[in-house]
Design a protein around this motif. Structure first.
Motif, PDB file in Angstrom:
ATOM      1  N   ILE A 154       0.843  -1.208   0.000  1.00 50.96           N
ATOM      2  CA  ILE A 154       0.000   0.000   0.000  1.00 50.96           C
ATOM      3  C   ILE A 154       0.874   1.252   0.000  1.00 50.96           C
ATOM      4  O   ILE A 154       0.629   2.212  -0.748  1.00 50.96           O
ATOM      5  N   SER A 155       1.926   1.266   0.836  1.00 48.89           N
ATOM      6  CA  SER A 155       2.804   2.439   0.892  1.00 48.89           C
ATOM      7  C   SER A 155       3.547   2.635  -0.433  1.00 48.89           C
ATOM      8  O   SER A 155       3.778   3.769  -0.866  1.00 48.89           O
ATOM      9  N   GLY A 156       3.928   1.531  -1.088  1.00 50.12           N
ATOM     10  CA  GLY A 156       4.563   1.655  -2.395  1.00 50.12           C
ATOM     11  C   GLY A 156       3.622   2.251  -3.419  1.00 50.12           C
ATOM     12  O   GLY A 156       4.019   3.097  -4.237  1.00 50.12           O
ATOM     13  N   TRP A 157       2.355   1.831  -3.383  1.00 57.84           N
ATOM     14  CA  TRP A 157       1.360   2.370  -4.307  1.00 57.84           C
ATOM     15  C   TRP A 157       1.140   3.866  -4.062  1.00 57.84           C
ATOM     16  O   TRP A 157       0.923   4.641  -5.007  1.00 57.84           O
ATOM     17  N   ILE A 158       1.232   4.299  -2.807  1.00 62.32           N
ATOM     18  CA  ILE A 158       0.995   5.705  -2.474  1.00 62.32           C
ATOM     19  C   ILE A 158       2.212   6.572  -2.806  1.00 62.32           C
ATOM     20  O   ILE A 158       2.075   7.650  -3.407  1.00 62.32           O
ATOM     21  N   PHE A 159       3.407   6.112  -2.416  1.00 57.08           N
ATOM     22  CA  PHE A 159       4.573   6.992  -2.459  1.00 57.08           C
ATOM     23  C   PHE A 159       5.469   6.828  -3.689  1.00 57.08           C
ATOM     24  O   PHE A 159       6.235   7.732  -4.004  1.00 57.08           O
ATOM     25  N   LEU A 160       5.417   5.689  -4.356  1.00 59.55           N
ATOM     26  CA  LEU A 160       6.223   5.523  -5.562  1.00 59.55           C
ATOM     27  C   LEU A 160       5.457   6.044  -6.766  1.00 59.55           C
ATOM     28  O   LEU A 160       4.236   5.920  -6.845  1.00 59.55           O
ATOM     29  N   ASP A 161       6.189   6.621  -7.703  1.00 60.36           N
ATOM     30  CA  ASP A 161       5.535   7.236  -8.862  1.00 60.36           C
ATOM     31  C   ASP A 161       4.755   6.222  -9.688  1.00 60.36           C
ATOM     32  O   ASP A 161       3.631   6.477 -10.102  1.00 60.36           O
ATOM     33  N   ASN A 162       5.367   5.059  -9.942  1.00 60.29           N
ATOM     34  CA  ASN A 162       4.705   4.047 -10.778  1.00 60.29           C
ATOM     35  C   ASN A 162       5.217   2.670 -10.384  1.00 60.29           C
ATOM     36  O   ASN A 162       6.344   2.301 -10.726  1.00 60.29           O
ATOM     37  N   LEU A 163       4.394   1.908  -9.678  1.00 59.57           N
ATOM     38  CA  LEU A 163       4.808   0.574  -9.234  1.00 59.57           C
ATOM     39  C   LEU A 163       5.036  -0.386 -10.403  1.00 59.57           C
ATOM     40  O   LEU A 163       5.700  -1.407 -10.249  1.00 59.57           O
ATOM     41  N   PHE A 164       4.484  -0.040 -11.563  1.00 59.70           N
ATOM     42  CA  PHE A 164       4.616  -0.933 -12.721  1.00 59.70           C
ATOM     43  C   PHE A 164       5.548  -0.356 -13.776  1.00 59.70           C
ATOM     44  O   PHE A 164       5.456  -0.711 -14.952  1.00 59.70           O
ATOM     45  N   ALA A 165       6.456   0.531 -13.334  1.00 61.25           N
ATOM     46  CA  ALA A 165       7.508   0.986 -14.236  1.00 61.25           C
ATOM     47  C   ALA A 165       8.396  -0.195 -14.605  1.00 61.25           C
ATOM     48  O   ALA A 165       8.422  -1.218 -13.917  1.00 61.25           O
ATOM     49  N   GLN A 166       9.167  -0.058 -15.684  1.00 67.43           N
ATOM     50  CA  GLN A 166       9.924  -1.197 -16.218  1.00 67.43           C
ATOM     51  C   GLN A 166      10.834  -1.831 -15.178  1.00 67.43           C
ATOM     52  O   GLN A 166      10.959  -3.051 -15.108  1.00 67.43           O
ATOM     53  N   HIS A 167      11.495  -0.999 -14.340  1.00 60.77           N
ATOM     54  CA  HIS A 167      12.442  -1.547 -13.371  1.00 60.77           C
ATOM     55  C   HIS A 167      11.771  -2.051 -12.101  1.00 60.77           C
ATOM     56  O   HIS A 167      12.422  -2.608 -11.226  1.00 60.77           O
ATOM     57  N   LEU A 168      10.437  -1.876 -11.989  1.00 57.13           N
ATOM     58  CA  LEU A 168       9.723  -2.304 -10.786  1.00 57.13           C
ATOM     59  C   LEU A 168       8.664  -3.362 -11.054  1.00 57.13           C
ATOM     60  O   LEU A 168       8.172  -3.986 -10.106  1.00 57.13           O
ATOM     61  N   VAL A 169       8.326  -3.585 -12.322  1.00 62.81           N
ATOM     62  CA  VAL A 169       7.163  -4.420 -12.611  1.00 62.81           C
ATOM     63  C   VAL A 169       7.342  -5.853 -12.111  1.00 62.81           C
ATOM     64  O   VAL A 169       6.414  -6.437 -11.541  1.00 62.81           O
ATOM     65  N   HIS A 170       8.536  -6.451 -12.289  1.00 63.29           N
ATOM     66  CA  HIS A 170       8.743  -7.823 -11.825  1.00 63.29           C
ATOM     67  C   HIS A 170       8.661  -7.904 -10.304  1.00 63.29           C
ATOM     68  O   HIS A 170       8.045  -8.821  -9.749  1.00 63.29           O
ATOM     69  N   LYS A 171       9.276  -6.925  -9.647  1.00 62.19           N
ATOM     70  CA  LYS A 171       9.235  -6.902  -8.184  1.00 62.19           C
ATOM     71  C   LYS A 171       7.801  -6.765  -7.678  1.00 62.19           C
ATOM     72  O   LYS A 171       7.388  -7.468  -6.747  1.00 62.19           O
ATOM     73  N   THR A 172       7.024  -5.884  -8.316  1.00 63.18           N
ATOM     74  CA  THR A 172       5.653  -5.653  -7.886  1.00 63.18           C
ATOM     75  C   THR A 172       4.790  -6.895  -8.088  1.00 63.18           C
ATOM     76  O   THR A 172       4.065  -7.329  -7.176  1.00 63.18           O
ATOM     77  N   LEU A 173       4.866  -7.494  -9.280  1.00 62.78           N
ATOM     78  CA  LEU A 173       4.026  -8.654  -9.575  1.00 62.78           C
ATOM     79  C   LEU A 173       4.365  -9.842  -8.675  1.00 62.78           C
ATOM     80  O   LEU A 173       3.470 -10.511  -8.144  1.00 62.78           O
ATOM     81  N   LEU A 174       5.666 -10.115  -8.489  1.00 64.60           N
ATOM     82  CA  LEU A 174       6.057 -11.245  -7.642  1.00 64.60           C
ATOM     83  C   LEU A 174       5.664 -11.000  -6.186  1.00 64.60           C
ATOM     84  O   LEU A 174       5.272 -11.932  -5.474  1.00 64.60           O
ATOM     85  N   SER A 175       5.776  -9.748  -5.735  1.00 64.84           N
ATOM     86  CA  SER A 175       5.367  -9.423  -4.363  1.00 64.84           C
ATOM     87  C   SER A 175       3.864  -9.627  -4.179  1.00 64.84           C
ATOM     88  O   SER A 175       3.412 -10.127  -3.140  1.00 64.84           O
TER      89      SER A 175
END
Length: 266
Positions: free
Chosen positions: A193-214
């Motif tokens: 939830i905090s990542g969704w609020i404070f990060l610009d885009n949880l599904f940016a290219q460098h974050l998408v794998h981390k987000t989906l696996l989490s």
């Protein structure tokens, strides 16, 4: 101050307290809990000093692969030392102290990757703290599940060793496991939830794998807790689900971090 001295001090203290605990268990005697706490706290204090020096830089937090591993190990050990006042979790320290020793040495001597410095914005720092606590609590749950597996195996084959004789009853071990899982799942929920609020885009290219696996790991742990409550899941089924969720979570953070820092250099 250079982190070498506190890193070596922490490693030596971790080795010493592991040796003491292992020796007492081999002799089928209960280790002194106060001595475990004292030596563990000293090791953790030295570990914390080395981390403080390694993490802080003029441009922000320097959280590379091995430093992040060391930080999570320190958080795990801290949680167990605090829990030791009220819960019978001292056997987990047999696994966690060596983990602390390895991670503090790797953070000191292994080559650093190429992570960008993290700007010290309160929202980002809150997300990082929640993530570390979630990983730490779920790491404790995994180690607890491995001890539970070992205990169940020995009891079924009726040859409990000196280590197993010092374990709490099987029902208590299972209750501890699901307590750690629930706490870890709640922290992971807060982290997402905090990542969704404070990060610009949880599904940016460098974050998408981390987000989906989490998210997949969050679903696995959530299903396990539901299965425990609704269907009475326990034993090997609970252990398998715990390990599956943990593997997804470790791939989410450490897998993506390893690839980015040491292979892609981004």
């Amino acid at each position: 101050m250079h982190p070498l001295l506190p890193s070596l001090a922490a490693a030596c203290l971790y080795v010493g307290v592991t040796g003491y605990q292992g020796l007492r268990l081999a002799q089928r005697t209960v280790p002194d809990k106060r001595l475990l706490l004292m030596l563990g706290a000293l090791a953790l204090a030295a570990h914390g000093v080395s981390l403080f020096i390694q993490l802080l830089s003029p441009s922000g937090l320097h959280l590379d692969f091995f430093t992040a591993s060391s930080l999570i190990a320190a958080a795990v050990i801290l949680l167990i030392l605090l829990a030791l006042y009220r819960m019978p979790v001292e056997n987990l320290l047999l696994l966690l102290f060596p983990l602390g020793c390895l991670t503090v040495l790797f953070a000191q001597f292994a080559p650093s990757g190429t992570p960008p410095a993290i700007a010290e914005q309160p929202g980002i720092l809150a997300h990082i703290l929640l993530s570390i606590l979630a990983y730490g609590m779920l790491t404790i749950a995994v180690f607890q599940s491995l001890l539970l597996l070992l205990q169940d195996h020995h009891l079924k084959h009726k040859h409990p060793s000196g280590l197993i004789r010092n374990f709490p009853p099987l029902q208590t071990m299972e209750s501890l496991l699901f307590g750690f899982l629930l706490a870890g799942w709640l922290l992971l929920s807060a982290s997402l939830i905090s990542g969704w609020i404070f990060l610009d885009n949880l599904f940016a290219q460098h974050l998408v794998h981390k987000t989906l696996l989490s998210v997949f790991a969050w679903v696995v742990f959530g299903l396990l807790l539901w299965g425990r409550h609704q269907l009475g899941w326990r034993g090997y089924k609970a252990i398998r689900w715990t390990l599956a969720g943990f593997c997804l979570l470790m791939l989410a953070y450490f897998g993506s971090k390893l690839v980015r820092e040491f292979i892609l250099h981004i």
